[in-house]
Design a protein around this motif. Structure first.
Motif, short mmCIF file in Angstrom:
data_model
loop_
_atom_site.label_atom_id
_atom_site.label_comp_id
_atom_site.label_asym_id
_atom_site.label_seq_id
_atom_site.Cartn_x
_atom_site.Cartn_y
_atom_site.Cartn_z
N ASP A 305 83.31 137.48 26.45
CA ASP A 305 83.41 138.88 26.05
C ASP A 305 82.12 139.65 26.35
N LYS A 306 80.98 138.97 26.23
CA LYS A 306 79.70 139.63 26.47
C LYS A 306 79.49 139.99 27.94
N ILE A 307 80.21 139.33 28.83
CA ILE A 307 80.08 139.68 30.25
C ILE A 307 81.29 140.52 30.71
N GLY A 308 82.02 141.10 29.73
CA GLY A 308 83.11 142.01 30.07
C GLY A 308 84.45 141.36 30.31
N MET A 309 84.62 140.11 29.93
CA MET A 309 85.89 139.40 30.13
C MET A 309 86.60 139.31 28.78
N ASP A 310 87.56 140.23 28.54
CA ASP A 310 88.27 140.19 27.26
C ASP A 310 89.22 139.00 27.21
N TYR A 311 89.92 138.86 26.09
CA TYR A 311 90.71 137.65 25.88
C TYR A 311 91.80 137.47 26.93
N PRO A 312 92.64 138.49 27.20
CA PRO A 312 93.64 138.31 28.26
C PRO A 312 93.02 137.97 29.61
N ALA A 313 91.88 138.61 29.92
CA ALA A 313 91.22 138.32 31.19
C ALA A 313 90.73 136.87 31.23
N LEU A 314 90.25 136.36 30.10
CA LEU A 314 89.75 134.98 30.07
C LEU A 314 90.88 133.98 30.29
N VAL A 315 91.98 134.12 29.55
CA VAL A 315 93.05 133.13 29.70
C VAL A 315 93.69 133.19 31.07
N ASN A 316 93.76 134.39 31.64
CA ASN A 316 94.31 134.49 33.00
C ASN A 316 93.32 134.00 34.05
N ARG A 317 92.02 134.14 33.75
CA ARG A 317 91.01 133.56 34.64
C ARG A 317 91.14 132.04 34.67
N LEU A 318 91.45 131.44 33.53
CA LEU A 318 91.65 129.99 33.49
C LEU A 318 92.86 129.58 34.34
N ILE A 319 93.89 130.40 34.34
CA ILE A 319 95.05 130.12 35.21
C ILE A 319 94.64 130.20 36.67
N ASP A 320 93.89 131.22 37.03
CA ASP A 320 93.43 131.37 38.42
C ASP A 320 92.60 130.16 38.85
N ILE A 321 91.69 129.76 37.98
CA ILE A 321 90.81 128.62 38.29
C ILE A 321 91.63 127.36 38.51
N THR A 322 92.60 127.14 37.63
CA THR A 322 93.44 125.95 37.75
C THR A 322 94.26 125.96 39.02
N CYS A 323 94.86 127.10 39.32
CA CYS A 323 95.68 127.21 40.53
C CYS A 323 94.85 127.02 41.78
N GLU A 324 93.63 127.54 41.77
CA GLU A 324 92.74 127.34 42.92
C GLU A 324 92.43 125.86 43.10
N ARG A 325 92.24 125.15 41.99
CA ARG A 325 91.95 123.71 42.07
C ARG A 325 93.14 122.93 42.63
N TYR A 326 94.33 123.27 42.19
CA TYR A 326 95.51 122.52 42.63
C TYR A 326 96.03 122.96 44.00
N PHE A 327 95.98 124.28 44.26
CA PHE A 327 96.72 124.80 45.40
C PHE A 327 95.87 125.51 46.46
N GLY A 328 94.57 125.59 46.24
CA GLY A 328 93.72 126.21 47.25
C GLY A 328 93.25 127.59 46.86
#
Length: 717
Positions: A305-328
């Protein structure tokens, strides 16, 4: 994208409860925030308990994907139900099932949960951690040279369970005794680092991003973060400060150590590393949380939150990170996934609404409309017509008889377009209870789910997608549906012939075969009603003549001799019933005999042979044979151009496609000669017309997509 949020909270659905029970639980509010945040990111989200029912729940929610479709994944919040290795249970299950998930693998959780193993690995890599010892029992000797005060805590628990500061031998033994009695586990004893406590949260994989450090300010009382502090039961408020008031060098140092620790334990996606910084500014790694809390007061959420990533942005960032790991890296690249053409948009619409398509199928399957059930057929007809009307189609009176056949067309009309044909009745009379709708990973079961409901659902799904893309009104499409499939289309066939003669091509939505195979050849069928009558005979009476039942049974082997695999013709007795008086032998036999065939001339010849075989020569016996239904065959080669267009459409969408022949007759044989017709465009089936009838689950969206893309090409011409 389908996302299953898996957690442990209330359920204890296991075979047996024993061993160490989990006491870590996410709050309902946090689970709700994660779910809503992911939905704001455009995902389809459901929540599940991580218990023994998880596999069947995921099978229901996440069927196998088709080529080009984004797969689903699990947002793992599960701490497990019981056992020392409980963190590993759900990740292990997911790896076995082949389902991607957010967070570290089971081997990392095993290492991170065992604080002693973690510290040994850190020491081997030259990373700083406080000196320590392990006491297996309360009276185990402390052999290492450690200076008081010391920290005691269970060696493989989390959330500060059992954590306390001890200042002398008596307090040490008391603390170890409590841990031994409470957790039945060895105690980790390590030197207490006087100074500040700092946490560093991490996101990503390659590279790993270290968020700004968070300092915990304890105020009065022990300068450690206890379980009571985390549960807000200590009576004090532990404040968080982010970024922690460290020098640039200190900040860079703890971030560098956190990243190195993340890599040593082979963490994925996110984690948190806890430090103590002594009075000289030297950092010491205390432990690694491989499942960093997403609770609202957790350090990961606070730093984000201190770097401007609210809760929805954080959980969706985790999805992006995971998908990048699995699928490129380009899995979520906007340009690579941009919906550029109508076909791209149709693909996106249909593959992202898989659950809604299955829900629609369930609604239709739960409406019974057996052939003999006039009320049920009327209810289904009205509902189907209502859906077609909402799509903008109008009824075509010339090709509708109002009793067994109905034709609807788009605003552009059917002329020189595509006629879609589907039955709304389920062959057979309604007996007993309907077969309940149920889903498995690969198959969907229910009454008429394949023989009728699958085709209806595919048509509606494809037309709905075209309508939403504003393509349907300018597409030449007609829908012919009929209610006498169980009677061999005895009454609807004339209407179908009229409607089909207006079209350029006909697609029949009856079940195909797995691997995307449609049907380019079907045998014709003729069904005959046979009546055989004779004199009633007493049981045991000696006579030179046969009773009618015995005589008929002697003829059935002769009927079998008419079968020819080479000539593709088969004769079968489908039903036999007898009538008799009291204790006498039967005096009347009624039977149903069927022929399946490809060649009409050979069918005529076989029909005459059946008549000759079933015409009795003996005195006092006579027979009658009546043609009940006649369904012509669909001949291979009659729809070559249509098949080529379907195959091209499938290939462009990377959908499976092929052709197969079938022994069952359908409406496709009634299409006038010269009008190309393909059958089997509905999802593949198994055990059709039986109580175990099933539809291939993945093909429900595949066939919907194929039909929508095929019709879209017609709209663009």
């Amino acid at each position: 994208m389908k996302i299953a949020v898996v957690y442990n909270r209330e359920s204890q659905a296991v075979i047996n409860l024993f061993g160490t029970q989990n006491r870590e639980k996410y709050g309902l509010e946090t689970i709700r925030k994660i779910r809503e945040g992911l939905r704001r990111g455009g995902h389809e989200v459901r929540t599940f308990e991580g218990d023994k029912n998880l596999i069947s729940n995921l099978e229901d929610f996440m069927p196998s994907v088709i080529s080009g479709e984004r797969p689903g994944l699990v947002f793992n919040l599960s701490y497990g139900i019981q056992g020392r290795g409980r963190y590993m249970h759900v990740p292990g299950m997911l790896e076995m099932l082949g389902i991607p998930y957010v967070g570290s693998g089971p081997e990392t959780h095993a290492l991170a949960l065992d604080k002693v193993v973690t510290k040994i690995m850190l020491m081997q890599r030259g990373l700083p951690t406080p000196k320590f010892a392990v006491l297996d029992k309360p009276d185990s000797p402390l052999q290492e040279d450690l200076r008081y005060p010391l920290i005691v805590k269970p060696k493989d628990e989390a959330v500060s369970f059992g954590l306390r500061i001890v200042h002398n031998e008596d307090e040490l033994r008391e603390g170890v005794q409590v841990i031994y009695d409470t957790y039945h586990a060895p105690t980790l004893v390590e030197e207490y680092i006087e100074g500040r406590e700092v946490n560093v949260a991490l996101l990503g994989n390659n590279p790993v991003e270290a968020l700004p450090p968070v300092e915990l300010v304890f105020g009065e009382g022990p300068q450690i973060f206890t379980y009571e502090d985390k549960k807000n039961e200590s009576g004090r408020r532990v404040e968080k400060v982010c970024p922690a008031p460290l020098t640039e060098e200190e900040t860079a140092r703890v971030q560098e150590l956190a990243v190195s620790t993340f890599k040593v334990l082979n963490c994925y996606d996110s984690a948190r590393v806890d430090f103590r910084i002594d009075q000289d500014g030297n950092p010491y790694i205390l432990e690694v949380n491989s499942m960093a809390s997403l609770g609202g007061d957790g350090s990961l959420v606070f730093a984000a939150d201190k770097i401007g990533m609210d809760y929805p942005a954080l959980v969706n960032r985790l999805i992006d990170i995971t998908c990048e790991r699995y699928f490129g890296r380009d899995f979520f690249d906007e340009e690579s996934h941009q919906e550029k053409t109508p076909a791209d948009k149709l693909f996106q619409r249909l593959t992202t609404r898989r659950s809604k398509i299955e829900e629609d199928l369930q609604v239709w399957t739960n409406l019974s409309s057996r052939t003999e059930d006039a009320a049920g057929i009327s209810a289904v007809r009205k509902k189907f017509e209502d859906r077609l009307g909402k799509l903008g189609l109008k009824q075509k009176e010339e090709w509708t008889n109002g009793r067994s056949a109905w034709t609807w067309e788009t605003k552009a009309g059917l002329k020189d377009g595509t006629l879609l044909v589907v039955p709304i009745d389920v062959p057979g009379a309604r007996t007993g209870y309907p077969i309940p709708f149920r889903r498995e990973q690969e198959w969907i079961y229910g009454e008429g789910v394949a023989s009728s409901r699958g085709g209806m659902t595919v048509i509606l799904s494809a037309l709905q997608a075209l309508k939403e893309e504003k393509l349907l009104s300018k597409t030449n499409v007609g829908v012919f549906f009929y209610a006498d499939e169980g009677r061999g289309m005895r009454y609807s066939t004339p209407m179908l012939k009229k409607a089909a003669a207006e079209a350029a091509e006909v697609i029949v939505l009856q079940p195909g075969f797995v691997e995307g195979k449609v049907v380019d050849q079907r045998r014709g069928t003729r069904q005959y009603h046979v009546i055989l009558e004779g004199d009633p005979e007493r049981v045991g009476r000696r006579t030179e003549t046969h009773d009618v039942l015995s005589w008929f049974l002697e003829q059935t082997p002769k009927l079998k001799e008419l079968n020819s695999r080479r000539n593709k013709i088969a004769v079968a007795v489908q039903d036999v019933r007898s009538e008799r008086y009291s204790v006498l032998m039967p005096h009347r036999i009624t039977a149903q005999v069927a022929i399946t065939y490809i060649d009409e001339a050979l069918a005529d010849k076989t029909e005459k042979a059946i008549y000759d075989i079933l015409t009795p020569k003996q005195k006092g016996m006579k027979s009658y044979m009546e043609l009940l239904t006649s369904r012509p065959p669909l001949l291979r080669g009659s729809a070559a151009g249509l098949l080529e267009k379907l195959e091209e459409t499938a290939r462009s969408a990377r959908l499976p496609f092929g052709t197969e022949s079938s022994l069952l007759s359908t409406a496709s044989g009634a299409v006038p000669e010269g009008v190309p017709a393909v059958c089997g465009a509905a999802p593949a089936s198994r055990n059709q017309f039986t109580p175990n009838e099933a539809l291939h689950r993945s093909e429900l969206v595949q066939r919907s997509l194929l039909l929508a893309l095929f019709l879209e090409k017609g709209a663009s011409r």
